[in-house]
Structure formats: structure tokens, C-alpha cells
Design an enzyme around this catalytic site. Structure first.
Site, PDB file in Angstrom:
ATOM      1  N   ILE A  55       0.910  -1.381  -0.054  1.00 44.56           N
ATOM      2  CA  ILE A  55       0.067   0.052  -0.007  1.00 44.56           C
ATOM      3  C   ILE A  55       0.849   1.412   0.190  1.00 44.56           C
ATOM      4  O   ILE A  55       0.633   2.131  -0.668  1.00 44.56           O
ATOM      5  CB  ILE A  55      -0.892  -0.005   1.316  1.00 44.56           C
ATOM      6  CG1 ILE A  55      -2.163  -1.269   1.097  1.00 44.56           C
ATOM      7  CG2 ILE A  55      -1.674   1.181   1.507  1.00 44.56           C
ATOM      8  CD1 ILE A  55      -3.096  -1.148   2.033  1.00 44.56           C
ATOM      9  N   SER A  58       2.531   1.648  -3.535  1.00 46.77           N
ATOM     10  CA  SER A  58       1.400   2.163  -4.576  1.00 46.77           C
ATOM     11  C   SER A  58       0.945   3.678  -4.213  1.00 46.77           C
ATOM     12  O   SER A  58       0.460   4.101  -4.998  1.00 46.77           O
ATOM     13  CB  SER A  58       0.178   1.089  -4.413  1.00 46.77           C
ATOM     14  OG  SER A  58       0.475  -0.152  -4.585  1.00 46.77           O
ATOM     15  N   GLU A  59       0.745   4.195  -2.857  1.00 48.01           N
ATOM     16  CA  GLU A  59       0.243   5.306  -2.512  1.00 48.01           C
ATOM     17  C   GLU A  59       1.208   6.570  -2.706  1.00 48.01           C
ATOM     18  O   GLU A  59       1.024   7.360  -3.238  1.00 48.01           O
ATOM     19  CB  GLU A  59      -0.362   5.183  -1.111  1.00 48.01           C
ATOM     20  CG  GLU A  59      -1.788   4.457  -0.852  1.00 48.01           C
ATOM     21  CD  GLU A  59      -3.008   5.139  -1.543  1.00 48.01           C
ATOM     22  OE1 GLU A  59      -2.647   6.113  -2.155  1.00 48.01           O
ATOM     23  OE2 GLU A  59      -4.062   4.632  -1.219  1.00 48.01           O
ATOM     24  N   SER A  60       2.444   6.184  -1.987  1.00 43.84           N
ATOM     25  CA  SER A  60       3.345   7.268  -2.085  1.00 43.84           C
ATOM     26  C   SER A  60       4.920   6.895  -2.339  1.00 43.84           C
ATOM     27  O   SER A  60       5.595   7.885  -2.271  1.00 43.84           O
ATOM     28  CB  SER A  60       3.380   7.654  -0.502  1.00 43.84           C
ATOM     29  OG  SER A  60       4.013   6.670   0.260  1.00 43.84           O
TER      30      SER A  60
END
Length: 187
Positions: A55, A58-60
């Protein structure tokens, strides 16, 4: 015969070098940062640390100072309103600037994905979709289909569809590249 042996030896040396180079390159694409915080909070909360890595990737892309166009903040890209709600649930102080702090962000984000996994009865795919698109949207998709789950290909939001695919690809890569990074991964 001697020429074949030399070619085979060179091929083996090349393959060994290539494999090391291949994993080196992959580890640049899939870095593992903040592993102590990920390990601590995933264990404390009971969520797979490799999912947290995926996550964050994928996010940051492990940028603790990332801010999205929609105002989501930090490693796990938490919106301030969601983070405030999570902090209340955790009975901890909410300070918006703390969302840039890796420990704080990972703690809140780990709790949130675990909450979503529990809400969707262990369906991690739905939890990841809700992490991106929100529970209201995911619940609407389930209601329209009159089912308790959907396939990734059925996710109507292109961004969320892509996000879920990216998270699960990253998840597999993190497990492959860092098999001994975390002690307990039985989630």
C-alpha cells in the site's frame, strides 16, 4: 569440447551476475523503508506487513512527505478527515502535521486497512478497493451486483481497478524480494 565448457561456465557466471543485478534493480523499484515501523504496527494491529509495504509503495512510493491532489497525506496517503476518525477510534491525539511522521502514519494506515479487512469479512481485495475508493462506493458496487464480493475486473472506477492490481503486484514482489524482512506474517 573445451570450447563448450568455457561457454557453459561463462553462461553460468553471466546468469549468476544477471540474477544479482535483476534483484538489485527490483529492490530499487520496490524499496523497503520504515521496516521497523511497518513491523511494529502490523504486528500490533494484526495485519500482513507485506500488504502495508504494498500500500505504501502504491500510495506514496515511500515518500513520507507525499500529498495527493485530493489532500491525502504521508506514506499511506490518509485524508485528514479519515485520519482524524482513526485517531478517535485509537483514542490517540490527532495532529494533522503528524501525518508526515512515518510512525504515526503507518500506525493509522495499518489500523485502517485492518478495519476494512475485518469489515469485508477478510476479503482483502475489497478492503484495498475501499482504501482507495471509499467504503460507500464499494458497498454500492456490491449492492448493485447483489453479491458479497466482486472481481478486480468488475471494479468500475478505472483508478481503483488499477490501484488494486498495483497493490497486489507489489505485495507479491515484496514477499519475493524481502522474504525475511518480517518475523510474523501469518495474517
Amino acid at each position: 569440447m573445451k570450447k563448450k565448457v568455457i561457454i557453459i561456465v561463462l553462461l553460468i557466471v553471466f546468469l549468476l551476475f544477471f540474477e544479482r543485478f535483476y534483484f538489485f534493480v527490483l529492490k530499487q523499484i520496490y524499496p523497503l523503508k520504515f521496516s521497523e515501523s511497518i513491523s511494529k504496527y502490523s504486528s500490533e494491529i494484526g495485519v500482513d506487513p507485506y500488504l502495508i509495504c504494498a500500500i505504501i509503495k502504491s500510495e506514496s512510493n515511500f515518500n513520507q512527505y507525499a500529498v495527493s491532489r485530493k489532500g491525502a497525506v504521508g506514506l499511506m496517503q490518509l485524508s485528514p478527515s479519515t485520519a482524524k476518525w482513526i485517531a478517535q477510534k485509537l483514542k490517540t491525539e490527532y495532529v494533522e502535521d503528524s501525518l508526515y511522521n512515518p510512525d504515526y502514519n503507518i500506525r493509522l494506515g495499518s489500523w485502517y486497512i485492518k478495519y476494512l479487512i475485518d469489515y469485508y469479512s477478510g476479503d482483502t481485495k475489497l478492503a484495498v478497493a475501499a482504501y482507495n475508493a471509499g467504503m460507500t462506493n464499494v458497498n454500492k458496487w456490491l449492492s448493485i451486483r447483489k453479491r458479497s464480493t466482486i472481481e478486480i475486473t468488475e471494479i468500475p472506477f478505472k483508478e481503483t481497478n488499477y490501484f488494486v492490481k498495483r497493490v497486489f503486484k507489489s505485495y507479491e514482489m515484496y514477499k519475493k524480494l524481502y522474504p525475511k524482512a518480517f518475523k510474523n506474517t501469518d495474517y
